[in-house]
Motif scaffolding. Structure first.
Motif, PDB file in Angstrom:
ATOM      1  N   MET A   1      84.177 116.945  15.450  1.00 45.22           N
ATOM      2  CA  MET A   1      85.445 116.845  16.400  1.00 45.22           C
ATOM      3  C   MET A   1      84.882 117.633  17.732  1.00 45.22           C
ATOM      4  O   MET A   1      84.352 118.843  17.544  1.00 45.22           O
ATOM      5  CB  MET A   1      86.638 117.599  15.701  1.00 45.22           C
ATOM      6  CG  MET A   1      87.750 117.711  16.642  1.00 45.22           C
ATOM      7  SD  MET A   1      89.102 118.368  16.203  1.00 45.22           S
ATOM      8  CE  MET A   1      89.525 118.075  14.587  1.00 45.22           C
ATOM      9  N   THR A   2      85.189 117.193  18.663  1.00 45.43           N
ATOM     10  CA  THR A   2      84.697 117.975  19.991  1.00 45.43           C
ATOM     11  C   THR A   2      85.900 119.109  20.262  1.00 45.43           C
ATOM     12  O   THR A   2      86.875 118.964  19.634  1.00 45.43           O
ATOM     13  CB  THR A   2      84.682 116.963  21.279  1.00 45.43           C
ATOM     14  OG1 THR A   2      86.074 116.700  21.448  1.00 45.43           O
ATOM     15  CG2 THR A   2      84.107 115.950  21.090  1.00 45.43           C
ATOM     16  N   ARG A   3      85.354 119.889  21.327  1.00 43.06           N
ATOM     17  CA  ARG A   3      86.213 120.923  21.488  1.00 43.06           C
ATOM     18  C   ARG A   3      87.415 120.652  22.515  1.00 43.06           C
ATOM     19  O   ARG A   3      88.486 121.450  22.327  1.00 43.06           O
ATOM     20  CB  ARG A   3      85.538 122.242  22.358  1.00 43.06           C
ATOM     21  CG  ARG A   3      84.655 122.935  21.234  1.00 43.06           C
ATOM     22  CD  ARG A   3      84.151 124.142  22.142  1.00 43.06           C
ATOM     23  NE  ARG A   3      83.395 124.860  21.014  1.00 43.06           N
ATOM     24  CZ  ARG A   3      82.054 125.254  20.872  1.00 43.06           C
ATOM     25  NH1 ARG A   3      81.228 124.430  21.520  1.00 43.06           N
ATOM     26  NH2 ARG A   3      81.873 125.770  19.931  1.00 43.06           N
TER      27      ARG A   3
ATOM     28  N   ARG B   1      89.979 132.059  26.621  1.00 38.78           N
ATOM     29  CA  ARG B   1      89.041 132.911  26.304  1.00 38.78           C
ATOM     30  C   ARG B   1      88.569 132.640  24.715  1.00 38.78           C
ATOM     31  O   ARG B   1      89.340 133.090  23.848  1.00 38.78           O
ATOM     32  CB  ARG B   1      89.929 134.428  26.182  1.00 38.78           C
ATOM     33  CG  ARG B   1      90.118 134.596  27.528  1.00 38.78           C
ATOM     34  CD  ARG B   1      90.831 136.115  27.622  1.00 38.78           C
ATOM     35  NE  ARG B   1      91.090 136.366  28.990  1.00 38.78           N
ATOM     36  CZ  ARG B   1      90.547 137.264  29.546  1.00 38.78           C
ATOM     37  NH1 ARG B   1      89.485 138.270  29.187  1.00 38.78           N
ATOM     38  NH2 ARG B   1      91.010 137.402  30.916  1.00 38.78           N
ATOM     39  N   PRO B   2      87.440 131.903  24.509  1.00 35.72           N
ATOM     40  CA  PRO B   2      87.274 131.594  23.273  1.00 35.72           C
ATOM     41  C   PRO B   2      87.092 132.724  22.160  1.00 35.72           C
ATOM     42  O   PRO B   2      87.229 132.630  20.932  1.00 35.72           O
ATOM     43  CB  PRO B   2      85.759 130.931  23.364  1.00 35.72           C
ATOM     44  CG  PRO B   2      85.896 130.429  24.791  1.00 35.72           C
ATOM     45  CD  PRO B   2      86.682 131.441  25.403  1.00 35.72           C
ATOM     46  N   ALA B   3      86.576 133.622  22.592  1.00 34.95           N
ATOM     47  CA  ALA B   3      86.249 134.923  21.732  1.00 34.95           C
ATOM     48  C   ALA B   3      87.756 135.448  21.286  1.00 34.95           C
ATOM     49  O   ALA B   3      87.604 136.214  20.054  1.00 34.95           O
ATOM     50  CB  ALA B   3      85.555 136.094  22.472  1.00 34.95           C
ATOM     51  N   SER B   4      88.668 135.063  21.675  1.00 35.28           N
ATOM     52  CA  SER B   4      90.111 135.667  21.232  1.00 35.28           C
ATOM     53  C   SER B   4      90.929 134.455  20.369  1.00 35.28           C
ATOM     54  O   SER B   4      91.859 134.932  20.001  1.00 35.28           O
ATOM     55  CB  SER B   4      90.914 135.966  22.411  1.00 35.28           C
ATOM     56  OG  SER B   4      91.288 134.916  23.170  1.00 35.28           O
ATOM     57  N   ARG B   5      90.286 133.430  20.192  1.00 40.13           N
ATOM     58  CA  ARG B   5      90.989 132.368  19.615  1.00 40.13           C
ATOM     59  C   ARG B   5      91.190 132.686  17.885  1.00 40.13           C
ATOM     60  O   ARG B   5      92.697 132.549  17.689  1.00 40.13           O
ATOM     61  CB  ARG B   5      89.900 131.131  19.616  1.00 40.13           C
ATOM     62  CG  ARG B   5      90.127 130.332  20.848  1.00 40.13           C
ATOM     63  CD  ARG B   5      89.488 129.102  20.841  1.00 40.13           C
ATOM     64  NE  ARG B   5      89.188 128.512  22.173  1.00 40.13           N
ATOM     65  CZ  ARG B   5      88.305 128.018  22.829  1.00 40.13           C
ATOM     66  NH1 ARG B   5      87.019 127.590  21.844  1.00 40.13           N
ATOM     67  NH2 ARG B   5      88.343 127.416  24.000  1.00 40.13           N
ATOM     68  N   ILE B   6      90.369 133.264  17.501  1.00 39.15           N
ATOM     69  CA  ILE B   6      90.834 133.434  15.896  1.00 39.15           C
ATOM     70  C   ILE B   6      92.062 134.334  15.573  1.00 39.15           C
ATOM     71  O   ILE B   6      92.974 134.078  14.972  1.00 39.15           O
ATOM     72  CB  ILE B   6      89.277 133.879  15.123  1.00 39.15           C
ATOM     73  CG1 ILE B   6      88.538 132.741  15.023  1.00 39.15           C
ATOM     74  CG2 ILE B   6      89.988 134.412  13.815  1.00 39.15           C
ATOM     75  CD1 ILE B   6      87.279 133.283  14.508  1.00 39.15           C
TER      76      ILE B   6
ATOM     77  N   LEU C   1      92.382 127.201  12.030  1.00 45.69           N
ATOM     78  CA  LEU C   1      91.464 127.061  10.976  1.00 45.69           C
ATOM     79  C   LEU C   1      90.317 126.325  11.627  1.00 45.69           C
ATOM     80  O   LEU C   1      89.152 126.567  11.273  1.00 45.69           O
ATOM     81  CB  LEU C   1      92.056 125.791   9.965  1.00 45.69           C
ATOM     82  CG  LEU C   1      93.008 126.414   8.889  1.00 45.69           C
ATOM     83  CD1 LEU C   1      93.530 125.417   8.110  1.00 45.69           C
ATOM     84  CD2 LEU C   1      92.460 127.749   8.138  1.00 45.69           C
ATOM     85  N   TRP C   2      90.517 125.651  12.820  1.00 45.60           N
ATOM     86  CA  TRP C   2      89.382 125.059  13.571  1.00 45.60           C
ATOM     87  C   TRP C   2      88.887 125.832  14.254  1.00 45.60           C
ATOM     88  O   TRP C   2      87.598 126.082  14.368  1.00 45.60           O
ATOM     89  CB  TRP C   2      90.130 123.927  14.442  1.00 45.60           C
ATOM     90  CG  TRP C   2      89.101 123.489  15.524  1.00 45.60           C
ATOM     91  CD1 TRP C   2      87.984 122.470  15.224  1.00 45.60           C
ATOM     92  CD2 TRP C   2      88.775 124.114  16.850  1.00 45.60           C
ATOM     93  NE1 TRP C   2      87.184 122.251  16.218  1.00 45.60           N
ATOM     94  CE2 TRP C   2      87.540 123.353  17.292  1.00 45.60           C
ATOM     95  CE3 TRP C   2      89.401 125.146  17.443  1.00 45.60           C
ATOM     96  CZ2 TRP C   2      86.771 123.582  18.641  1.00 45.60           C
ATOM     97  CZ3 TRP C   2      88.560 125.296  18.805  1.00 45.60           C
ATOM     98  CH2 TRP C   2      87.549 124.608  19.129  1.00 45.60           C
TER      99      TRP C   2
END
Length: 146
Positions: free
Chosen positions: A1-3, A69-74, A124-125
């Motif tokens: 799956m693409t982003r 901000r990808p680093a903060s996603r989780i 989860l992604w």
């Protein structure tokens, strides 16, 4: 799956949560009477509606910040998913103990259960995407070291 698909979904959920939040904060009585099923959950309480409006604002901020901000996603998407899932489970509990009829679950699904499911899928992604990124980085480092 693409982003792009998860990011578009997070953006849509974040904007929807922001709109709901602003409606709750700016006009709690109109929100109370406009949203189907809300009037059956108890008498209008302006303070309570605004409290929940603030939570939806935090969910919106978490989702939209995670997009930027990808680093903060989780942590952000996981926190949003945890609250939304708890909220949905609370609605199921109300049916289980007889506070609401089973029709409430169908009526609530688009605004309560579906966002919880989708935000959980996003969290989860994000976990899986971060693991894939770490693995790809590790593989590149191994190849460079050779």
């Amino acid at each position: 799956m693409t982003r792009s698909l998860p990011l578009a979904l997070a953006t849509m959920l974040g904007l929807g949560s922001a709109a709901n939040s602003l409606f709750m904060l700016i006009s709690p009585a109109n929100w109370y009477f406009a949203v189907p099923g809300v009037t059956t959950t108890g008498p209008f309480n302006q303070h309570f509606v605004r409290d929940i409006g603030l939570i939806f604002l935090l969910v919106a901020i978490a989702l939209l910040t995670g997009v930027a901000r990808p680093a903060s996603r989780i942590p952000l998407w996981s926190a949003a998913a945890l609250w939304l899932a708890g909220h949905a489970l609370f609605h199921f509990w109300e049916v289980a103990v007889g506070i609401c009829g089973t029709g409430a679950l169908v009526q609530d699904f688009p605004a309560v259960t579906l966002p919880a499911i989708l935000t959980t899928a996003l969290a989860l992604w994000a976990w899986r995407d971060a693991a894939r990124s770490r693995q790809a980085y590790s593989m590149r480092e191994t190849l460079v070291a050779r």
